[in-house]
Design a protein around this motif. Sequence first.
Motif, mmCIF file in Angstrom:
data_model
loop_
_atom_site.group_PDB
_atom_site.id
_atom_site.type_symbol
_atom_site.label_atom_id
_atom_site.label_comp_id
_atom_site.label_asym_id
_atom_site.label_seq_id
_atom_site.Cartn_x
_atom_site.Cartn_y
_atom_site.Cartn_z
ATOM 1 N N GLU A 87 26.620 51.944 4.391
ATOM 2 C CA GLU A 87 27.527 50.981 5.012
ATOM 3 C C GLU A 87 26.902 49.598 5.129
ATOM 4 N N ALA A 88 27.716 48.597 4.814
ATOM 5 C CA ALA A 88 27.310 47.212 5.056
ATOM 6 C C ALA A 88 27.791 46.816 6.446
ATOM 7 N N PRO A 89 27.089 45.929 7.122
ATOM 8 C CA PRO A 89 27.512 45.520 8.468
ATOM 9 C C PRO A 89 28.791 44.690 8.436
ATOM 10 N N THR A 90 29.544 44.774 9.502
ATOM 11 C CA THR A 90 30.728 43.940 9.685
ATOM 12 C C THR A 90 30.458 42.902 10.762
ATOM 13 N N TRP A 91 31.348 41.901 10.847
ATOM 14 C CA TRP A 91 31.189 40.788 11.802
ATOM 15 C C TRP A 91 29.842 40.095 11.587
ATOM 16 N N GLU A 92 29.439 39.995 10.325
ATOM 17 C CA GLU A 92 28.143 39.425 9.959
ATOM 18 C C GLU A 92 28.250 38.802 8.573
ATOM 19 N N ALA A 93 27.510 37.700 8.352
ATOM 20 C CA ALA A 93 27.504 37.046 7.043
ATOM 21 C C ALA A 93 26.603 37.828 6.086
ATOM 22 N N LEU A 94 27.161 38.190 4.920
ATOM 23 C CA LEU A 94 26.449 38.999 3.928
ATOM 24 C C LEU A 94 26.383 38.249 2.601
ATOM 25 N N ARG A 95 25.349 38.546 1.835
ATOM 26 C CA ARG A 95 25.266 38.009 0.477
ATOM 27 C C ARG A 95 25.592 39.109 -0.521
ATOM 28 N N VAL A 96 26.463 38.802 -1.464
ATOM 29 C CA VAL A 96 26.697 39.689 -2.598
ATOM 30 C C VAL A 96 26.305 38.943 -3.858
ATOM 31 N N GLU A 97 25.862 39.703 -4.837
ATOM 32 C CA GLU A 97 25.389 39.095 -6.068
ATOM 33 C C GLU A 97 26.325 39.407 -7.226
ATOM 34 N N GLU A 98 26.199 38.616 -8.265
ATOM 35 C CA GLU A 98 27.008 38.827 -9.457
ATOM 36 C C GLU A 98 26.906 40.278 -9.916
ATOM 37 N N GLY A 99 28.049 40.923 -10.102
ATOM 38 C CA GLY A 99 28.084 42.307 -10.536
ATOM 39 C C GLY A 99 28.215 43.313 -9.410
ATOM 40 N N ASP A 100 28.030 42.872 -8.165
ATOM 41 C CA ASP A 100 28.178 43.787 -7.030
ATOM 42 C C ASP A 100 29.639 44.180 -6.842
ATOM 43 N N THR A 101 29.854 45.401 -6.344
ATOM 44 C CA THR A 101 31.202 45.840 -5.988
ATOM 45 C C THR A 101 31.269 46.119 -4.488
ATOM 46 N N LEU A 102 32.383 45.753 -3.904
ATOM 47 C CA LEU A 102 32.647 45.989 -2.490
ATOM 48 C C LEU A 102 33.780 46.992 -2.386
ATOM 49 N N SER A 103 33.560 48.071 -1.646
ATOM 50 C CA SER A 103 34.601 49.069 -1.419
ATOM 51 C C SER A 103 34.642 49.397 0.072
ATOM 52 N N PHE A 104 35.619 50.199 0.466
ATOM 53 C CA PHE A 104 35.825 50.488 1.884
ATOM 54 C C PHE A 104 36.023 51.986 2.075
#
Length: 325
Positions: A87-104
């Motif tokens: 899990e990635a944190p919520t209510w927080e600024a995150l960095r994603v990089e080229e090619g990353d996928t975000l799912s829920f």
Amino acid sequence: MAIRVRQAGLLTTVQDTGRFGEYALGMPPSGAMDVFSYQVGNYLVGNEEGAAGLEITYFGPELEFTEDAIIAITGAEMPPKINGEEEAPTWEALRVEEGDTLSFDYLKSGARSYLAVAGGIDVPVFMHSRSTYTLIGLGGHEGRALQEGDELEIGESRKGSVEVGKRVDEDHIPAYSKETQLRVIIGLASYRVSGESMEEFLNTTWTVTPDADRVGYRYRGGELEFVEREQPAGAGSDPANVVDFGYPVGSIQVPGGVEPIVLMNDAVTGGGYATIGTVISVDRDKLAQTKTNDKTLFRSVELEEALEARERRRQQMEEIRQALE
């Protein structure tokens, strides 16, 4: 192009604060249903107020980033994952990089999550807003919810000024319950309902039905009795009918005396049903985070309390904004 939609989720739309000032033309505001969560996301990624983001309802999408970006996920507890990992944190600024996928992952509480991206989602402005009004196919991305294969542009961001890892104070992060109390200003046509029925309306624990979306929330749990009257010219035969009214966002109508409906951001702007009350603006954020089978109790308040609640929310938003600068 910076975001490619691999899977669309149940209902994912581009939204901002909405297109205000067009009500007289029959154009509802649309915009984020939970303004608090949406706007805090913008603060986290350094956007100006009103930058467009994604509203994600019930079941999230899978998104591929085709360039580096800074994002924040707020609102409902719908655990996000980057590249299918933990899990990635919520209510927080995150960095994603080229090619990353975000799912829920599956929804745990609430109903709507918000994805803010530094620079905002760059779709055409229609009537001074990027919000999607899906009923007639206007605004947002091609006037509709996102679909597999869609590609979204990201606007110019202030990446250098955004601190990755900055987080909203826990005291400001809302918790979403299956039981919600909503404050209501009684009127405009509450006189059409008997005093006993209005008391029943305020004392009943209502259940959200499956008809709960951006147009309106329908509830079951009781039946209201309308005062007998001689049908006025221009009004329909339903006891709830009146000669046409304008419908404020959050207004409550009870067609036929059963199953009250709270009209929301994409609802029609007027019609011929009596509105017996209006949910105050601050509490519509809570309403937007309720879902089918959740329980709701309506509480009558005076205008002064509604204005005080709005001012406290304004102060809270300013406190959050300053803490995240």
